[in-house]
Enzyme design. Structure first.
Site, PDB file in Angstrom:
ATOM      1  N   ALA A  31      -4.836   3.152   6.715  1.00 20.22           N
ATOM      2  CA  ALA A  31      -5.824   3.674   5.126  1.00 20.22           C
ATOM      3  C   ALA A  31      -5.069   3.295   4.115  1.00 20.22           C
ATOM      4  O   ALA A  31      -3.771   4.433   4.019  1.00 20.22           O
ATOM      5  CB  ALA A  31      -6.304   4.465   5.667  1.00 20.22           C
ATOM      6  N   TYR A  46       2.192   0.084  -6.186  1.00 22.66           N
ATOM      7  CA  TYR A  46       2.564  -0.279  -4.592  1.00 22.66           C
ATOM      8  C   TYR A  46       3.559   0.210  -3.918  1.00 22.66           C
ATOM      9  O   TYR A  46       3.463   1.976  -3.247  1.00 22.66           O
ATOM     10  CB  TYR A  46       2.232  -1.343  -4.225  1.00 22.66           C
ATOM     11  CG  TYR A  46       2.233  -1.609  -2.358  1.00 22.66           C
ATOM     12  CD1 TYR A  46       1.295  -0.733  -1.816  1.00 22.66           C
ATOM     13  CD2 TYR A  46       2.409  -2.214  -1.814  1.00 22.66           C
ATOM     14  CE1 TYR A  46       1.074  -1.198  -0.804  1.00 22.66           C
ATOM     15  CE2 TYR A  46       2.744  -2.414  -0.726  1.00 22.66           C
ATOM     16  CZ  TYR A  46       2.136  -2.197   0.374  1.00 22.66           C
ATOM     17  OH  TYR A  46       1.785  -2.163   1.450  1.00 22.66           O
ATOM     18  N   LYS A  94       3.611   3.790  -1.114  1.00 21.28           N
ATOM     19  CA  LYS A  94       4.667   3.624  -0.199  1.00 21.28           C
ATOM     20  C   LYS A  94       5.658   4.888  -0.024  1.00 21.28           C
ATOM     21  O   LYS A  94       6.137   5.493   1.144  1.00 21.28           O
ATOM     22  CB  LYS A  94       5.144   2.317  -0.190  1.00 21.28           C
ATOM     23  CG  LYS A  94       3.494   2.183   0.351  1.00 21.28           C
ATOM     24  CD  LYS A  94       3.193   2.142   1.586  1.00 21.28           C
ATOM     25  CE  LYS A  94       1.279   1.779   2.129  1.00 21.28           C
ATOM     26  NZ  LYS A  94       0.574   2.958   3.666  1.00 21.28           N
ATOM     27  N   VAL A 149     -10.341   8.429   3.194  1.00 27.79           N
ATOM     28  CA  VAL A 149      -9.093   9.356   3.462  1.00 27.79           C
ATOM     29  C   VAL A 149      -8.775  10.150   2.288  1.00 27.79           C
ATOM     30  O   VAL A 149      -7.969  10.890   1.872  1.00 27.79           O
ATOM     31  CB  VAL A 149      -7.648   8.382   3.617  1.00 27.79           C
ATOM     32  CG1 VAL A 149      -7.636   8.153   5.001  1.00 27.79           C
ATOM     33  CG2 VAL A 149      -7.209   7.635   2.200  1.00 27.79           C
TER      34      VAL A 149
HETATM   35  N1  LIG Z   1      -0.292  -6.344   6.192  1.00 30.99           N
HETATM   36  C1  LIG Z   1       0.952  -6.480   5.731  1.00 30.99           C
HETATM   37  O1  LIG Z   1       2.062  -7.208   5.672  1.00 30.99           O
HETATM   38  C2  LIG Z   1       1.762  -4.945   5.575  1.00 30.99           C
HETATM   39  C3  LIG Z   1       3.640  -4.584   5.261  1.00 30.99           C
HETATM   40  C4  LIG Z   1       3.676  -3.671   4.761  1.00 30.99           C
HETATM   41  C5  LIG Z   1       3.061  -2.227   4.886  1.00 30.99           C
HETATM   42  N2  LIG Z   1       1.685  -2.257   5.452  1.00 30.99           N
HETATM   43  C6  LIG Z   1       0.867  -1.111   4.953  1.00 30.99           C
HETATM   44  O2  LIG Z   1       0.138  -1.314   6.401  1.00 30.99           O
HETATM   45  C7  LIG Z   1      -1.035  -0.270   6.470  1.00 30.99           C
HETATM   46  C8  LIG Z   1      -1.790  -1.477   6.684  1.00 30.99           C
HETATM   47  O3  LIG Z   1      -2.077  -2.649   6.944  1.00 30.99           O
HETATM   48  P1  LIG Z   1      -3.428  -3.963   6.854  1.00 30.99           P
HETATM   49  O4  LIG Z   1      -2.576  -4.498   6.937  1.00 30.99           O
HETATM   50  O5  LIG Z   1      -3.705  -3.806   8.215  1.00 30.99           O
HETATM   51  O6  LIG Z   1      -4.999  -3.544   5.657  1.00 30.99           O
HETATM   52  P2  LIG Z   1      -5.761  -4.047   5.918  1.00 30.99           P
HETATM   53  O7  LIG Z   1      -6.820  -3.740   4.626  1.00 30.99           O
HETATM   54  O8  LIG Z   1      -6.151  -4.901   6.856  1.00 30.99           O
HETATM   55  O9  LIG Z   1      -6.271  -3.051   6.603  1.00 30.99           O
HETATM   56  C9  LIG Z   1      -6.273  -1.264   5.421  1.00 30.99           C
HETATM   57  C10 LIG Z   1      -7.810  -0.786   6.156  1.00 30.99           C
HETATM   58  O10 LIG Z   1      -7.530   0.385   5.646  1.00 30.99           O
HETATM   59  C11 LIG Z   1      -9.554   0.751   5.109  1.00 30.99           C
HETATM   60  N3  LIG Z   1      -9.411   1.263   3.560  1.00 30.99           N
HETATM   61  C12 LIG Z   1      -8.975   1.407   2.999  1.00 30.99           C
HETATM   62  N4  LIG Z   1      -9.132   2.519   1.758  1.00 30.99           N
HETATM   63  C13 LIG Z   1      -8.966   2.939   2.728  1.00 30.99           C
HETATM   64  C14 LIG Z   1      -9.436   4.299   2.183  1.00 30.99           C
HETATM   65  N5  LIG Z   1      -9.941   5.286   0.813  1.00 30.99           N
HETATM   66  N6  LIG Z   1     -10.013   4.780   3.639  1.00 30.99           N
HETATM   67  C15 LIG Z   1     -10.457   5.229   5.453  1.00 30.99           C
HETATM   68  N7  LIG Z   1     -10.418   3.570   4.936  1.00 30.99           N
HETATM   69  C16 LIG Z   1      -9.734   2.845   3.523  1.00 30.99           C
HETATM   70  C17 LIG Z   1      -9.658  -0.406   4.868  1.00 30.99           C
HETATM   71  O11 LIG Z   1     -11.199  -0.865   4.894  1.00 30.99           O
HETATM   72  C18 LIG Z   1      -8.876  -1.537   5.970  1.00 30.99           C
HETATM   73  O12 LIG Z   1      -9.989  -1.358   6.955  1.00 30.99           O
HETATM   74  C19 LIG Z   1      -0.881  -0.163   5.129  1.00 30.99           C
HETATM   75  O13 LIG Z   1      -0.943   1.055   5.083  1.00 30.99           O
HETATM   76  C20 LIG Z   1      -0.176  -1.335   4.369  1.00 30.99           C
HETATM   77  O14 LIG Z   1       0.085  -0.964   2.785  1.00 30.99           O
HETATM   78  C21 LIG Z   1       1.533  -3.673   5.807  1.00 30.99           C
END
Ligand SMILES: NC(=O)c1ccc[n+]([C@@H]2O[C@H](COP(=O)([O-])OP(=O)(O)OC[C@H]3O[C@@H](n4cnc5c(N)ncnc54)[C@H](O)[C@@H]3O)[C@@H](O)[C@H]2O)c1
Ligand SMILES: [Zn+2]
Length: 379
Positions: free
Chosen positions: A85, A190, A194, A65
């Site tokens: 992402a 972080y 966000k 991205v």
């Molecule tokens: N899991 C949680 O508890 C949680 C809580 C709050 C917010 N979030 C948010 O939800 C979203 C998804 O989280 P998740 O738990 O599925 O995380 P995850 O790490 O499992 O998935 C993130 C995905 O993004 C991809 N990625 C990372 N950098 C990238 C880049 N530069 N370009 C393209 N792809 C990229 C990774 O390869 C991965 O597949 C994130 O934005 C995270 O901040 C997650």
């Protein structure tokens, strides 16, 4: 209804892959943009179970991205973008500052720049924010009413005072459910990324008349959560340690708590945001509305996985971590009719069944802690 062609960035990740499968099941056409980050998927992503779960059912674009042309290719003929992402580790964000800012802020700004300046078919953007933007969240002081304490002080934590205090009188304050109107004041890099991502999307979305929906997820867990990544998710960190029969170091006094929300509920909430116009230009908490403390999490996992692992309540702590947080769900209930279906006791069973079906991952947790210690962020 805004159309059925969906782009999920980060769609090979934990939330994204679960969301992709459900959307495809519902008849949507899904494209995924993901850079298959080794921290999540391992060195050879072809072996990543998350990737394998979606590679034959979704169109996959591998790329970052952070690249303009990649975005342009990825949004071609797309109706709705679900932008997941991101770099996601709170602790890691405190020293990988440029990387977190580049991916989470600059990456998002590239998308907004393209939507503003080029022809496209996008009709809605859904973004993943986090409870991290609230910092310590909402508290109540018997004398001063609702208060929003700032980050806890190093000098207090050094002497084992972990409770959150009223910012006016410095007496212990009582934890409340954090609603969307609560003060936004993140305590981690972080969280700042966000918060900025939300603000940029809302502001530009209004200016170009593309509805934006923001979801502030609490701690998401469930099958598919990365067991490789030692930087995020205490459920996977603890599970990997228990399976390796390594003792667990409990930070602070173990009473710190989080709102653990099961993946299926997060997917359902996100789909309501895609489908309902009532969601447009609003920010929603997604959680269970219940707090569970870290000691309870560790003990439940040890019992369910059934290994002999000791807990050390160490008083260690990480700068940037909050003490407690749980979501007030009134807004998402009222506007979108969302109701979480899985509580912690039920969800943890499903999570452990899945952990048991996985190969034991190498436990890289100590390396991640050593990194923080070296930077003075872990005490
Ligand atoms: N899991 C949680 O508890 C949680 C809580 C709050 C917010 N979030 C948010 O939800 C979203 C998804 O989280 P998740 O738990 O599925 O995380 P995850 O790490 O499992 O998935 C993130 C995905 O993004 C991809 N990625 C990372 N950098 C990238 C880049 N530069 N370009 C393209 N792809 C990229 C990774 O390869 C991965 O597949 C994130 O934005 C995270 O901040 C997650
Ligand atoms: Zn007070």
């Amino acid at each position: 209804m805004t159309g059925n062609r969906i782009l999920i960035t980060g769609g090979s990740g934990f939330i994204g892959s679960n969301l992709a499968r459900k959307l495809i099941h519902k008849g949507y056409k899904v494209r995924i943009l993901d850079n298959m980050s080794p921290q999540i998927h391992g060195e050879d992503y072809q072996k990543s179970e998350l990737y394998r779960s979606i590679k034959d059912i979704a169109e996959i674009v591998i790329g970052t991205v952070c690249d303009r042309q990649t975005w342009i290719n990825a949004i071609k003929d797309i109706d709705v973008i679900v932008h997941l992402a991101a770099e996601t580790g709170t602790g890691q964000s405190m020293y990988e500052i440029e990387q977190y800012t580049k991916v989470n802020i600059t990456g998002t700004s590239l998308l907004l720049d393209i939507l503003t300046n080029e022809k496209h078919s996008v009709k809605k953007i859904v973004i993943a924010s986090s409870r991290a933007i609230y910092g310590e969240g909402k508290y109540h002081c018997s004398e001063h009413g609702d208060v929003y304490p700032t980050a806890r002080l190093d000098e207090d934590m050094q002497v084992g005072h972990f409770n959150v205090k009223c910012p006016i009188c410095n007496k212990d304050a009582e934890l409340m459910a954090t609603d969307e109107a609560s003060k936004i004041h993140p305590t981690s890099v972080y969280g700042v990324t966000k918060k900025t991502q939300e603000e940029l999307c809302m502001l530009v979305g209004r200016s170009i008349n593309i509805p934006v929906v923001v979801f502030r997820y609490q701690n998401v867990y469930g099958p598919g959560q990365s067991l490789k990544n030692p930087y995020t998710g205490i459920l996977s960190i603890f599970s990997t340690r228990i399976k390796n029969e390594n003792d667990i170091n409990i930070f602070e006094d173990g009473k710190e708590s989080r709102d653990f929300v099961f993946i299926d509920d997060v997917v359902d909430a996100t789909i309501l945001g895609i489908e309902k116009d009532e969601a447009n230009f609003l920010c929603f908490n997604v959680g269970t509305g219940e707090a569970t403390d870290v000691l309870t999490v560790a003990n439940t996992l040890i019992e369910k996985i059934g290994k002999h692992v000791k807990l050390h309540i160490s008083g260690n702590y990480r700068l940037g971590d909050i003490r407690d947080n749980y979501a007030d769900l009134s807004l998402i209930k009222n506007k979108l009719g969302f109701e979480p279906k899985v509580n912690f006791a039920e969800g943890i069973g499903g999570f452990v069944d899945w952990v048991e079906s996985q190969e034991i991952e190498e436990d890289k947790y100590e390396v991640s802690i050593a990194e923080m210690q070296k930077k003075g962020l872990y005490k």
